[in-house]
Design a protein around this motif. Sequence first.
Motif, mmCIF file in Angstrom:
data_model
loop_
_atom_site.group_PDB
_atom_site.id
_atom_site.type_symbol
_atom_site.label_atom_id
_atom_site.label_comp_id
_atom_site.label_asym_id
_atom_site.label_seq_id
_atom_site.Cartn_x
_atom_site.Cartn_y
_atom_site.Cartn_z
ATOM 1 N N THR A 177 31.473 42.661 43.060
ATOM 2 C CA THR A 177 31.983 42.332 41.722
ATOM 3 C C THR A 177 33.213 43.161 41.385
ATOM 4 O O THR A 177 34.215 42.638 40.889
ATOM 5 N N GLN A 178 33.144 44.458 41.671
ATOM 6 C CA GLN A 178 34.288 45.319 41.368
ATOM 7 C C GLN A 178 35.488 44.961 42.231
ATOM 8 O O GLN A 178 36.638 44.999 41.765
ATOM 9 N N LEU A 179 35.258 44.586 43.477
ATOM 10 C CA LEU A 179 36.358 44.193 44.358
ATOM 11 C C LEU A 179 37.061 42.953 43.821
ATOM 12 O O LEU A 179 38.298 42.885 43.796
ATOM 13 N N VAL A 180 36.286 41.977 43.380
ATOM 14 C CA VAL A 180 36.872 40.759 42.801
ATOM 15 C C VAL A 180 37.713 41.101 41.579
ATOM 16 O O VAL A 180 38.833 40.596 41.411
ATOM 17 N N VAL A 181 37.188 41.975 40.731
ATOM 18 C CA VAL A 181 37.914 42.353 39.514
ATOM 19 C C VAL A 181 39.222 43.060 39.856
ATOM 20 O O VAL A 181 40.279 42.733 39.312
ATOM 21 N N LEU A 182 39.172 44.020 40.768
ATOM 22 C CA LEU A 182 40.374 44.800 41.083
ATOM 23 C C LEU A 182 41.455 43.962 41.759
ATOM 24 O O LEU A 182 42.635 44.066 41.418
ATOM 25 N N VAL A 183 41.061 43.123 42.715
ATOM 26 C CA VAL A 183 42.051 42.282 43.388
ATOM 27 C C VAL A 183 42.625 41.261 42.407
ATOM 28 O O VAL A 183 43.822 40.953 42.445
ATOM 29 N N SER A 184 41.782 40.760 41.515
ATOM 30 C CA SER A 184 42.270 39.841 40.475
ATOM 31 C C SER A 184 43.273 40.539 39.568
ATOM 32 O O SER A 184 44.306 39.967 39.205
ATOM 33 N N LEU A 185 42.974 41.779 39.217
ATOM 34 C CA LEU A 185 43.883 42.534 38.358
ATOM 35 C C LEU A 185 45.223 42.782 39.033
ATOM 36 O O LEU A 185 46.277 42.769 38.371
ATOM 37 N N LEU A 186 45.213 43.015 40.339
ATOM 38 C CA LEU A 186 46.474 43.201 41.051
ATOM 39 C C LEU A 186 47.363 41.975 40.895
ATOM 40 O O LEU A 186 48.560 42.093 40.604
ATOM 41 N N ALA A 187 46.780 40.791 41.102
ATOM 42 C CA ALA A 187 47.554 39.555 40.973
ATOM 43 C C ALA A 187 47.980 39.321 39.527
ATOM 44 O O ALA A 187 49.140 38.985 39.248
ATOM 45 N N ILE A 188 47.055 39.516 38.607
ATOM 46 C CA ILE A 188 47.334 39.253 37.189
ATOM 47 C C ILE A 188 48.437 40.166 36.669
ATOM 48 O O ILE A 188 49.385 39.711 36.006
ATOM 49 N N GLU A 189 48.323 41.449 36.955
ATOM 50 C CA GLU A 189 49.295 42.395 36.415
ATOM 51 C C GLU A 189 50.663 42.235 37.072
ATOM 52 O O GLU A 189 51.695 42.447 36.429
ATOM 53 N N ALA A 190 50.682 41.846 38.350
ATOM 54 C CA ALA A 190 51.967 41.580 38.996
ATOM 55 C C ALA A 190 52.680 40.422 38.309
ATOM 56 O O ALA A 190 53.888 40.486 38.028
ATOM 57 N N VAL A 191 51.945 39.356 38.021
ATOM 58 C CA VAL A 191 52.528 38.211 37.321
ATOM 59 C C VAL A 191 52.969 38.610 35.919
ATOM 60 O O VAL A 191 54.064 38.254 35.467
ATOM 61 N N ALA A 192 52.122 39.358 35.213
ATOM 62 C CA ALA A 192 52.442 39.767 33.843
ATOM 63 C C ALA A 192 53.711 40.612 33.795
ATOM 64 O O ALA A 192 54.559 40.435 32.915
ATOM 65 N N VAL A 193 53.860 41.529 34.745
ATOM 66 C CA VAL A 193 55.059 42.375 34.789
ATOM 67 C C VAL A 193 56.299 41.531 35.074
ATOM 68 O O VAL A 193 57.344 41.699 34.434
#
Length: 250
Positions: free
Chosen positions: A223-239
Amino acid sequence: MVDGQIIVVGWPLAGVLVLLTVVGALVVRLGRLDGWRPVVTAATRATVQLGTVSLLIAAVLASGWLTAGFVLLMYGIAAVTSAGRITRGGGRAAVRALPGPAMSIAAGVGPVLALLVGTGIVPARPVAIIPIAGILIGGAMTATSLAGRRARDELRARRGEYEAALALGLFNRDAALLITRPTANQALVPVLDQTRTVGLVTLPGAFVGVLLGGGDPIQAGVTQLVVLVSLLAIEAVAVLVTIEVVAHTP
């Protein structure tokens, strides 16, 4: 653990929270890091907001429509908060800046959350969607705030370079990106550090939450792995979207 409680609720808890808030405010004030009021305000707001959510969450989890509304509420508050951070205040400046953070957060969170729910990785149940959506929206909000604030600061501090680039024939967007793009990756430092050190330095909320909910360590880790990898993609797009928005309105 006492009577099934991880944190014992009572007067000692209230006293410790007040003490920690006062210490934080005093350190900020005496160290001349900033005014002490934001620390107290943040702690007070967190207390009121978490208390309210704790009372309402049972009703929200019982309804799909209320769950969707709650997620939209989180998204709206995140966009408003980020707009205020980027403009260093509220009022009309934050209102005018609101579409930018709203676009950045939605561009990052929307597709990723849809992918996770659509593939069944995150069950389409309120009890799963609300915490995951909250983590993802919060990460996008932080990245958007950091990227937008740094980009505006760079353009303000290096206005001469920006105008020189315009004088050389660059378009407004290209001149702004020339200034803002080299430092934009700093907004990704928190999520990169958290991902690199997870399990070694930190055990983030999703991992701990699954364990406390009775899940096994493997499930917590996945679960934590899914969250962290998702955050990497999300925050890259947001930036990326944030600096593009700033570049179009320098």
